[in-house]
Write a protein that holds these residues in place. Structure first.
Motif, PDB file in Angstrom:
ATOM      1  N   ILE A 107       6.065   9.280  13.627  1.00  0.00           N
ATOM      2  CA  ILE A 107       4.768   9.057  12.976  1.00  0.00           C
ATOM      3  C   ILE A 107       4.958   8.320  11.666  1.00  0.00           C
ATOM      4  N   VAL A 108       5.921   8.782  10.860  1.00  0.00           N
ATOM      5  CA  VAL A 108       6.179   8.120   9.579  1.00  0.00           C
ATOM      6  C   VAL A 108       6.598   6.676   9.816  1.00  0.00           C
ATOM      7  N   GLY A 109       7.502   6.474  10.780  1.00  0.00           N
ATOM      8  CA  GLY A 109       7.942   5.110  11.067  1.00  0.00           C
ATOM      9  C   GLY A 109       6.789   4.209  11.453  1.00  0.00           C
ATOM     10  N   PHE A 110       5.870   4.724  12.256  1.00  0.00           N
ATOM     11  CA  PHE A 110       4.714   3.931  12.675  1.00  0.00           C
ATOM     12  C   PHE A 110       3.891   3.498  11.467  1.00  0.00           C
ATOM     13  N   PHE A 111       3.576   4.437  10.579  1.00  0.00           N
ATOM     14  CA  PHE A 111       2.680   4.123   9.469  1.00  0.00           C
ATOM     15  C   PHE A 111       3.380   3.368   8.346  1.00  0.00           C
ATOM     16  N   VAL A 112       4.691   3.515   8.214  1.00  0.00           N
ATOM     17  CA  VAL A 112       5.419   2.684   7.254  1.00  0.00           C
ATOM     18  C   VAL A 112       5.331   1.222   7.677  1.00  0.00           C
ATOM     19  N   VAL A 113       5.493   0.973   8.975  1.00  0.00           N
ATOM     20  CA  VAL A 113       5.382  -0.401   9.492  1.00  0.00           C
ATOM     21  C   VAL A 113       3.975  -0.944   9.262  1.00  0.00           C
ATOM     22  N   GLU A 114       2.955  -0.137   9.599  1.00  0.00           N
ATOM     23  CA  GLU A 114       1.583  -0.614   9.436  1.00  0.00           C
ATOM     24  C   GLU A 114       1.236  -0.841   7.974  1.00  0.00           C
ATOM     25  N   ASP A 115       1.732   0.027   7.097  1.00  0.00           N
ATOM     26  CA  ASP A 115       1.468  -0.153   5.669  1.00  0.00           C
ATOM     27  C   ASP A 115       2.110  -1.435   5.170  1.00  0.00           C
ATOM     28  N   HIS A 116       3.306  -1.725   5.658  1.00  0.00           N
ATOM     29  CA  HIS A 116       3.966  -2.964   5.243  1.00  0.00           C
ATOM     30  C   HIS A 116       3.211  -4.184   5.770  1.00  0.00           C
ATOM     31  N   ILE A 117       2.778  -4.119   7.012  1.00  0.00           N
ATOM     32  CA  ILE A 117       1.987  -5.214   7.575  1.00  0.00           C
ATOM     33  C   ILE A 117       0.711  -5.411   6.761  1.00  0.00           C
ATOM     34  N   LEU A 118       0.096  -4.312   6.356  1.00  0.00           N
ATOM     35  CA  LEU A 118      -1.139  -4.400   5.554  1.00  0.00           C
ATOM     36  C   LEU A 118      -0.901  -5.162   4.264  1.00  0.00           C
ATOM     37  N   HIS A 119       0.229  -4.925   3.617  1.00  0.00           N
ATOM     38  CA  HIS A 119       0.477  -5.512   2.303  1.00  0.00           C
ATOM     39  C   HIS A 119       1.174  -6.865   2.351  1.00  0.00           C
ATOM     40  N   THR A 120       1.672  -7.265   3.504  1.00  0.00           N
ATOM     41  CA  THR A 120       2.400  -8.537   3.564  1.00  0.00           C
ATOM     42  C   THR A 120       1.713  -9.576   4.432  1.00  0.00           C
ATOM     43  N   THR A 121       0.626  -9.228   5.036  1.00  0.00           N
ATOM     44  CA  THR A 121      -0.165 -10.217   5.780  1.00  0.00           C
ATOM     45  C   THR A 121      -1.591 -10.174   5.253  1.00  0.00           C
ATOM     46  N   GLN A 122      -2.284 -11.232   5.466  1.00  0.00           N
ATOM     47  CA  GLN A 122      -3.658 -11.314   4.984  1.00  0.00           C
ATOM     48  C   GLN A 122      -4.620 -11.122   6.147  1.00  0.00           C
ATOM     49  N   GLY A 123      -4.972  -9.867   6.347  1.00  0.00           N
ATOM     50  CA  GLY A 123      -6.020  -9.585   7.316  1.00  0.00           C
ATOM     51  C   GLY A 123      -5.570  -9.253   8.717  1.00  0.00           C
ATOM     52  N   LEU A 124      -4.248  -9.275   8.986  1.00  0.00           N
ATOM     53  CA  LEU A 124      -3.818  -8.896  10.330  1.00  0.00           C
ATOM     54  C   LEU A 124      -4.270  -7.459  10.611  1.00  0.00           C
ATOM     55  N   VAL A 125      -4.077  -6.591   9.628  1.00  0.00           N
ATOM     56  CA  VAL A 125      -4.688  -5.265   9.660  1.00  0.00           C
ATOM     57  C   VAL A 125      -5.387  -5.068   8.323  1.00  0.00           C
ATOM     58  N   ASN A 126      -6.400  -4.227   8.325  1.00  0.00           N
ATOM     59  CA  ASN A 126      -7.120  -3.967   7.081  1.00  0.00           C
ATOM     60  C   ASN A 126      -7.141  -2.463   6.803  1.00  0.00           C
ATOM     61  N   ARG A 127      -7.655  -2.112   5.656  1.00  0.00           N
ATOM     62  CA  ARG A 127      -7.651  -0.715   5.237  1.00  0.00           C
ATOM     63  C   ARG A 127      -8.479   0.146   6.184  1.00  0.00           C
ATOM     64  N   ALA A 128      -9.581  -0.393   6.681  1.00  0.00           N
ATOM     65  CA  ALA A 128     -10.424   0.386   7.589  1.00  0.00           C
ATOM     66  C   ALA A 128      -9.662   0.727   8.871  1.00  0.00           C
ATOM     67  N   TYR A 129      -8.911  -0.265   9.382  1.00  0.00           N
ATOM     68  CA  TYR A 129      -8.103  -0.043  10.592  1.00  0.00           C
ATOM     69  C   TYR A 129      -7.030   1.012  10.337  1.00  0.00           C
ATOM     70  N   ILE A 130      -6.342   0.900   9.203  1.00  0.00           N
ATOM     71  CA  ILE A 130      -5.300   1.869   8.849  1.00  0.00           C
ATOM     72  C   ILE A 130      -5.910   3.258   8.695  1.00  0.00           C
ATOM     73  N   ASP A 131      -7.043   3.345   8.005  1.00  0.00           N
ATOM     74  CA  ASP A 131      -7.694   4.638   7.793  1.00  0.00           C
ATOM     75  C   ASP A 131      -8.111   5.262   9.125  1.00  0.00           C
TER      76      ASP A 131
END
Length: 782
Positions: free
Chosen positions: A318-342
């Motif tokens: 679980i941690v590994g999954f969300f660490v990856v998604e958090d990194h994608i959130l902060h290093t790409t512009q719009g591939l994922v957004n905060r609403a999707y992560i939440d």
């Protein structure tokens, strides 16, 4: 012309053809005559001209011959020059063609080089640079040479190449997603190690300044991915997503979780799809696939509750999954957004909490529950570093705290059971000062008198007292361990510990004590020792209060502070033991009474108490001698209870229905036994009774026997009902019942003569007394 044709037509139409011909002939002759005249006029000139012309012809022939000769000579001499000129012409033509070819090749070579570069880039899987090359080729180079067939082939092939790049980049992304799914637990494990390392650093003495900390912050960890997207490094292009990082457990520094991952396939694919105008398609695909992976990650294994490693692997994924998604959130512009992560995190929270509730409920080992709690705290702290709200996890930990408390209670139930079962229920003997201090160090006990006594000596309590006391403290420590790192206030921790300790005392320890007390083979000695032990444990409750206060720093007088119920627990156990002593004593008395073998029809007068009763009194004396260390009231109550039960049982023995007849001799023997009981009561088997208080237990028997043996019916009947009546405790019904048993034996009783002179009046007297007793009963109980 039109007029001439009209004239000709009119001639033919008017049939004047002949006339016209005549006129025409005339006209021709006239012209011939004029021509002849003119020729005649110029004839001499004509002749002269002919003469001159003939001369010129000769010269012309000469000139022709000369020209022909000159031409022949020129042709012969110029033949090589013509050949050379032809060769020069061909060379100039070739030169012109070569120049044109070079010019065309100069236009085509960049196209070919660019195409070759494109193929190399695609071959080495440098897809994003290949896409850039394809764009330059299509818009810059190919338009300049579009009329060539090979260019048309290239132009036709460009959409296929673009689609191939798109497919290959998507394939790389799929490989990345598959790899990241397989390695999520490794990523999560690294992130949790990093969080653990940070927690350990935070626990170091804060006064020491931290110099040159090497630990990367979250922001620093992200900078490692700010690489050139257009890098042509084969490694960066071919990497599937997980870098080959060796195990660094032996290193001082745990690598950042993101250091394990190369996200370039995501970035490349994102840029490629953006350039191709299909960014939205890519985003939807990525999110859809990651949602699927999230559901797989959040599905716990069925046997997760069996070992801590099962929970750890679950959390790591679980941690590994969300660490990856958090990194994608902060290093790409719009591939994922905060609403999707939440949204994903809310789903993860609900499923994780539900899974933990279910699986933790199967756990019966408090150590595993405690380890699970520590793992959940680390799990929550790790995700909190990445900005995920974890309050629900800590709320759920409070639920697991209750589960932990229950498992602790079960464990301590076994501990208490073993302690109580293995105890010898004898005072602890000590033979040296060292042993004495050891016991006092384990249990708060002070007795000046005992301290003054020489060795060897004994503590009043048995070994289960210090063992139980220390196990209660161990239980408190175990409760405290669970409350660590839960971000609870001191008051909340204190309240939790006190409530759990109360359950331990009022339920677990109380049940254990009750089970021991209610055992069938429990002896009076053990019961007496239990009463002594619980008395000392009750006194130690104030030290347990202080112990908890010292741990939590919450004073007992604080508002809403829970009080320990140990006093009640030990009092209840002591009272149960006391009741069991009374019951046990009565059962022992009953066992002795079963040995009673009275001859109710005997006429002999006995001179000593019955053997069974002598043994019973001896047993009671030895038993009450053991009660030395019991609280005074307990010993007194036990003694009084035993005497009352003995008196009641003797009375029942005398009056039982099976004894239909009895003689005065039997009463005399029975009286000797009662006197033995009264002697025991007067001897003061237990100190503390005032005067003849204990004898009063046998007063009913004594007055009844005196009444019959002395045959003092006149006094009884005369004084009945008065407060100072000599036979106040004799019930007329009881007296009548006993009298009826003697009625038929009066004739056979030779000893009756000592009370009455006339043997013939004895039966009549019994009948009279019986009649008066019936009247007395009737008048007082109507």
């Amino acid at each position: 012309m039109w007029g001439l044709s009209t004239s000709f037509r009119s001639v033919y139409d008017g049939e004047e053809h002949g006339r016209f011909m005549e006129k025409l002939e005339t006209r021709i002759r006239n012209h011939d005559r004029e021509i002849e005249k003119m020729c005649n006029f110029h004839y001499q000139g004509f002749v002269d001209s002919i003469t001159e012309l003939l001369k010129v012809r000769g010269e012309a022939q000469k000139l022709k011959n000369q020209v022909t000769d000159t031409n022949r000579k020129l042709q012969h001499e110029g033949k090589e020059l013509v050949i050379a000129m032809e060769e020069l012409k061909q060379c100039r033509l070739q030169q012109r063609n070569i120049s044109a070819t070079v010019d065309k090749l100069m236009l085509c070579l960049p196209v070919l080089e660019m195409y070759s570069k494109l193929r190399d880039q695609m071959k080495t899987k440098r897809h994003y640079p290949a896409l850039k090359t394809l764009e330059h080729l299509e818009h810059t180079y190919l338009p300049q040479v579009s009329h060539y067939r090979f260019c048309k082939v290239m132009v036709d092939n460009i959409p296929k190449l673009r689609e191939e790049i798109k497919d290959v980049s998507m394939s790389d992304l799929k490989d990345f997603l598959e790899s990241i799914r397989k390695h999520s637990d490794k990523i999560g494990e690294t992130a949790m190690k990093q969080a653990q390392q940070q927690r350990n650093l935070d626990n170091i003495v804060l006064q020491q300044p931290r110099i040159g900390s090497k630990r990367k912050s979250k922001k620093d960890a992200y900078t490692i991915f700010d690489t050139e997207i257009e890098s042509t490094s084969p490694k960066s292009e071919q990497d599937s997503g997980i870098l080959d990082v060796e195990d660094e457990e032996d290193d001082e520094e745990v690598p950042g979780a993101q250091d394990l991952v190369d996200f370039s396939p995501v970035y490349r694919c994102l840029h490629i799809y953006s350039v191709l105008g299909a960014r939205e398609t890519f985003e939807n695909y990525y999110r859809k696939q990651r949602r699927k992976q999230a559901r797989l990650v959040l599905q716990p294994p069925s046997n997760m509750h069996e070992t801590l490693d099962g929970y750890r692997k679950y959390f790591n994924q679980i941690v590994g999954f969300f660490v990856v998604e958090d990194h994608i959130l902060h290093t790409t512009q719009g591939l994922v957004n905060r609403a999707y992560i939440d949204e994903l995190w809310e789903m993860a929270l609900s499923k994780t909490i539900a899974a933990l509730r279910t699986h933790s409920s199967y756990c019966s080992d408090p150590n595993l529950v405690l380890d699970l709690k520590n793992l959940i705290v680390l799990f929550a702290d790790t995700l909190q570093v990445y900005g995920f709200p974890v309050n629900q996890l800590f709320d759920m930990l409070l639920e697991i705290r209750d589960q932990y408390s229950e498992t602790l209670l079960k464990k301590w139930a076994g501990i208490f059971r073993n302690i109580l079962d293995s105890d010898n229920y004898s005072p602890i003997p000590v033979t040296s000062e060292e042993m004495y201090k050891k016991v006092v160090g384990q249990f708060p006990f002070q007795d000046i008198e005992l301290e003054k006594q020489p060795f060897p000596k004994k503590f009043p309590f048995s070994e289960f007292v210090p063992k139980v006391y220390n196990q209660i403290k161990e239980f408190i420590y175990a409760c405290l361990k669970f409350s660590e790192d839960l971000h609870l206030s001191s008051t909340e921790v204190d309240d939790m510990i006190r409530k759990s300790t109360n359950l331990l005392l009022t339920r677990t320890l109380s049940n254990s004590l009750q089970n021991v007390i209610k055992r069938k083979n429990i002896g009076l000695t053990e019961l007496v020792q239990i009463i002594i032990n619980t008395t000392h444990l009750e006194k130690s409750c104030k030290y347990l209060e202080e112990f908890i206060t010292n741990i939590t720093n919450v004073l007992p007088e604080t508002v809403h502070t829970t009080k320990l119920y140990g006093t009640t627990t030990f009092k209840d156990a002591r009272h149960a033991a006391e009741e069991e002593i009374y019951t046990n004593l009565n059962q022992k008395i009953d066992q002795f009474l079963q040995l009673a073998d009275y001859d109710w029809m005997t006429g002999d007068l006995g001179n000593k108490a019955s053997d069974y009763l002598v043994d019973l009194i001896a047993f009671l004396r030895s038993t009450f001698a053991v009660f030395t260390h019991l609280p005074g009231k307990v010993a007194q109550t036990a003694c009084m209870s035993a005497c009352k039960h003995l008196a009641t049982s003797l009375m029942q023995l005398l009056l039982e229905a099976e004894v239909r007849q009895l003689t005065l001799g039997a009463l005399q023997q029975f009286n000797l036994d009662v006197r033995e009981c009264e002697q025991f009561a007067r001897s003061g088997p237990v100190p503390g009774f005032q005067e003849d208080t204990l004898q009063l237990a046998f007063i009913d028997l004594r007055q009844l026997l005196d009444l019959f043996i002395q045959w003092d019916w006149s006094t009884y009947l005369a004084d009945y009902g008065q407060p100072n009546c000599k036979y106040l405790r004799v019930n007329p019904v009881t007296a009548l019942t006993l009298l009826e048993k003697m009625k038929d034996t009066s004739r056979k009783n030779n000893m009756f003569a000592q009370f009455r002179k006339n043997e013939r009046d004895k039966q009549k007297l019994i009948d009279t007394v019986a009649k008066q007793l019936r009247g007395l009963i009737s008048s007082h109980h109507s």
